[in-house]
Design an enzyme around this catalytic site. Sequence first.
Site, PDB file in Angstrom:
ATOM      1  N   ALA A   1       0.851  -1.191   0.000  1.00  0.00           N
ATOM      2  CA  ALA A   1       0.000   0.000   0.000  1.00  0.00           C
ATOM      3  C   ALA A   1       0.883   1.236   0.000  1.00  0.00           C
ATOM      4  O   ALA A   1       2.013   1.192   0.482  1.00  0.00           O
ATOM      5  CB  ALA A   1      -0.886  -0.009   1.242  1.00  0.00           C
TER       6      ALA A   1
ATOM      7  N   GLY B   1       0.750  -5.118   0.987  1.00  0.00           N
ATOM      8  CA  GLY B   1      -0.348  -5.212   0.027  1.00  0.00           C
ATOM      9  C   GLY B   1       0.091  -5.839  -1.291  1.00  0.00           C
ATOM     10  O   GLY B   1      -0.726  -6.432  -2.001  1.00  0.00           O
TER      11      GLY B   1
ATOM     12  N   GLU C   1      -0.210  -9.408  -0.697  1.00  0.00           N
ATOM     13  CA  GLU C   1      -1.641  -9.710  -0.562  1.00  0.00           C
ATOM     14  C   GLU C   1      -2.313  -9.766  -1.931  1.00  0.00           C
ATOM     15  O   GLU C   1      -3.171 -10.609  -2.184  1.00  0.00           O
ATOM     16  CB  GLU C   1      -2.308  -8.658   0.337  1.00  0.00           C
ATOM     17  CG  GLU C   1      -1.835  -8.792   1.782  1.00  0.00           C
ATOM     18  CD  GLU C   1      -2.364  -7.685   2.678  1.00  0.00           C
ATOM     19  OE1 GLU C   1      -2.067  -6.506   2.401  1.00  0.00           O
ATOM     20  OE2 GLU C   1      -3.073  -7.990   3.645  1.00  0.00           O
TER      21      GLU C   1
ATOM     22  N   GLU D   1       3.884  -5.277   7.472  1.00  0.00           N
ATOM     23  CA  GLU D   1       2.995  -4.246   8.032  1.00  0.00           C
ATOM     24  C   GLU D   1       3.262  -3.993   9.513  1.00  0.00           C
ATOM     25  O   GLU D   1       3.153  -2.870  10.000  1.00  0.00           O
ATOM     26  CB  GLU D   1       1.520  -4.655   7.850  1.00  0.00           C
ATOM     27  CG  GLU D   1       0.994  -4.490   6.435  1.00  0.00           C
ATOM     28  CD  GLU D   1       1.261  -5.690   5.528  1.00  0.00           C
ATOM     29  OE1 GLU D   1       2.135  -6.517   5.868  1.00  0.00           O
ATOM     30  OE2 GLU D   1       0.601  -5.789   4.486  1.00  0.00           O
TER      31      GLU D   1
END
Length: 715
Positions: free
Chosen positions: A61, A100, A103, A123
């Site tokens: 992210a 992310g 992910e 994270e």
Amino acid sequence: MAQYSRISGSVGLITLKNPPVNALSAAVRQGIVDTVEKALCDPQVKSVVICGQDGVFCGGADVKEFEKSMSGPPLIPMIHSIECATKPMVAAIEGSALGGGLELALGCHYRIAHSKARLGLPEVTLGLLPAAGGSQRLPRLIGVPAALDLITTGRHVTAAEALQLGIVDQVTDHKTVDAAVKFALSVAGKPLDARRISTYPCPVVTDLDALFEDVMQKVRQSARGAIAPIACVQAVRAAATLPYTRGMEREKELMATLFTSGQARALQYNFFAQRAVGKWRMPSGARWDTSTPRPVHKVAVIGLGTMGRGIAVALAQAGLPVVTVEAQEKQLMEAKRVMSDMLKRGAKRRGVAPPLDKISYSSNIQDLADVDLVIEAVFEDMDLKKKVFLQLSAVCKPGTLLCTNTSGLDVDQLASQTRNPELVVGMHFFAPAHVMKLLEVVYGPRSSPQAVATAMQLGKKMGKISVAVGNCRGFVGNRMLKLYTEQASFLLEEGATPDLVDRAIEEFGFPMGVFRMSDLSGLDIGWRVRKEMKLAVPGQSARIREGRRYSPLGDLLCEQGRFGQKTGRGWYRYNKPGDRVAHSDPWLHHFLEEYRAQHGLVARRIDQQEILERCLYPMINEGFRILQDGIAAGPEDIDVIYVFGYGWPRHCGGPMFYASMVGLEKVLERLEHYYQAHPDVPYLQPCSLLRRLVAIGSPPVQKWREVIKNLHSQL
Ligand SMILES: CCCCCCCCCCCCC[C@H](O)CC(=O)SCCNC(=O)CCNC(=O)[C@H](O)C(C)(C)COP(=O)(O)OP(=O)(O)OC[C@H]1O[C@@H](n2cnc3c(N)ncnc32)[C@H](O)[C@@H]1OP(=O)(O)O
Ligand SMILES: NC(=O)c1ccc[n+]([C@@H]2O[C@H](COP(=O)([O-])OP(=O)(O)OC[C@H]3O[C@@H](n4cnc5c(N)ncnc54)[C@H](O)[C@@H]3O)[C@@H](O)[C@H]2O)c1
């Protein structure tokens, strides 16, 4: 954004484009949604490959967006729609697939990685958890224990380990996209039901409660007050015990708490601060991007005590040939044995051959004639160091960079001994030097930008986080530390005990309290410096020296031979010299009582809040002075030094970030209060930069550089 094309006739290729790490910004997420739809609607396309441009799959992210209000398509439904797709989706992983990014790859049906790729869910290091399904999909894919390890530590794994764990399906040494396209062609039209990770049951674990209890206990211990690792365990527990959709709800709930926490802000600030310090600049205007480092092919270390040994080992581990020079024959032999062991242990841990042949040992300074850079690590004695620099200047070839590992002596005085003072800088490593990540690169008034650039680059090569700072007594780290240790001694005089002070500091999040740390590094080191400065005078116990409050407690212990762990006695008692377990010492408590009685001091009850304020706020105040003096370029430099060199809890950002979280008004008010109570401690007087920041409304830490710049331009 993301780009769409069709290759090999029937493979849709989606390329993430957001340099430098293809972070999942709103534009990239929108690009993915649009291009996935295009690929799924294209009747010619039978399978899809997702890759990142410029050799990086995706760094996760976009952390910079976390400060703003969210816009663009959310990640979770985006990844879900990829997993639900009716055409095989293949992730082609080069460079990094982190957070992310991984992910997103876990939402794909297949993952192909280049052998040099690194994968992970880091994270937790940003105060978060993998909240785009990572905490729910990874345990389903690789099992609970392995997922707990990756998610609670945030460690990156190599492609080989990812293959072994089952995170990726194939590893290639060739062009990743080509391999992924070939793979995509081979799976076109195959059923996908068994490839959707969210539908997998979580692999069964015998005695789940015992496993989680054990992990939670370990994580609580190592987290030192950080909340994200605990939330990560709770999220994985949800994956192990709940159906996927309920697990996702729990993931979201836990993330909501973390996302707005001060700890997440501190950790994300620290992530960018680490990168900001690499972009150093000197008050002269010289900068990282306009200064070219000199090539360094061969290095020397002079003095093979505690520091010299670690520095030489770190250099050899970085692949550099090192010539070492030690004056004492016995010390040289001992160093050779100890350093060979250090190299062997390090090599075993990393699974490589020990670079024993990189280091040569000598007792003759003439052997340094052909090195490109010397790091001096002899005793902390200005006269001795001056002599060594004079010799080095005569022996070394022209252009050799001469660096000192002094803990705080004047780098410019050493430079003045040499023919080329512009080639002298401090390279201040931290013990143990082959382990600790921090390096302070100290420039004197005559150090050239090229010398600074060279030392910074060498630090990087050694795997250090290097921070360029100006020259003053103690530089940044030790200049601030002095006030911290002094305040701790004052607290003992006023009624505290080492145990009480250390407990408060450790509960704050430091790995070790101030007195334990002092016992570990040796009380005699500071004593020697204070004696040299004529501050410590054996047999004297006066509490005012040079017109200000002074605590002779440390000196008095040293006079009794209590140097800390090495002598088995210090602020604590140890079972034998060299032992590491500190025991509370009744002798010390009695000694403190007698000392107070002798000086007419009445012990009072001191609470945890006062301990923290008295130890931390003067350090912060000194940090503001350091910024005001231009010794550090910005608060990030100070914070990185404290987190990586002194164990300041990372989830509190660093001293300057912490001050901004506590509130500058409060820090100012408490300093004023303590200065009023202790007018014989001048450094408690709030610094004018702190006053100015409060006067203009306490701007966020990211804005302080501007205020400092204005302040400097007015001077
Ligand atoms: C009311 C509240 C409701 C709350 C609910 C909110 C829900 C929100 C839903 C979110 C879903 C969560 C998604 C996900 O789980 C979260 C994440 O992905 S967090 C990010 C995780 N990723 C990382 O931690 C990786 C970080 N990056 C790195 O480790 C390295 O950069 C790298 C990728 C290994 C590359 O290393 P290098 O090549 O050495 O390069 P640099 O490190 O120097 O970086 C270059 C440059 O890029 C910037 N950068 C790197 N990563 C990011 C990033 N993820 N976002 C933004 N910027 C990034 C870096 O800062 C450098 O730039 P510079 O600072 O020099 O300008
Ligand atoms: N120990 C720490 O935690 C620490 C941390 C950072 C910086 N430093 C600094 O690093 C330097 C070294 O500290 P240390 O703890 O390693 O000291 P040390 O006492 O362990 O070792 C110093 C070594 O230098 C050798 N030496 C002395 N004069 C010499 C000469 N002329 N030529 C060659 N060798 C000589 C000594 O024999 C000894 O082996 C000091 O300036 C110190 O302030 C120490």
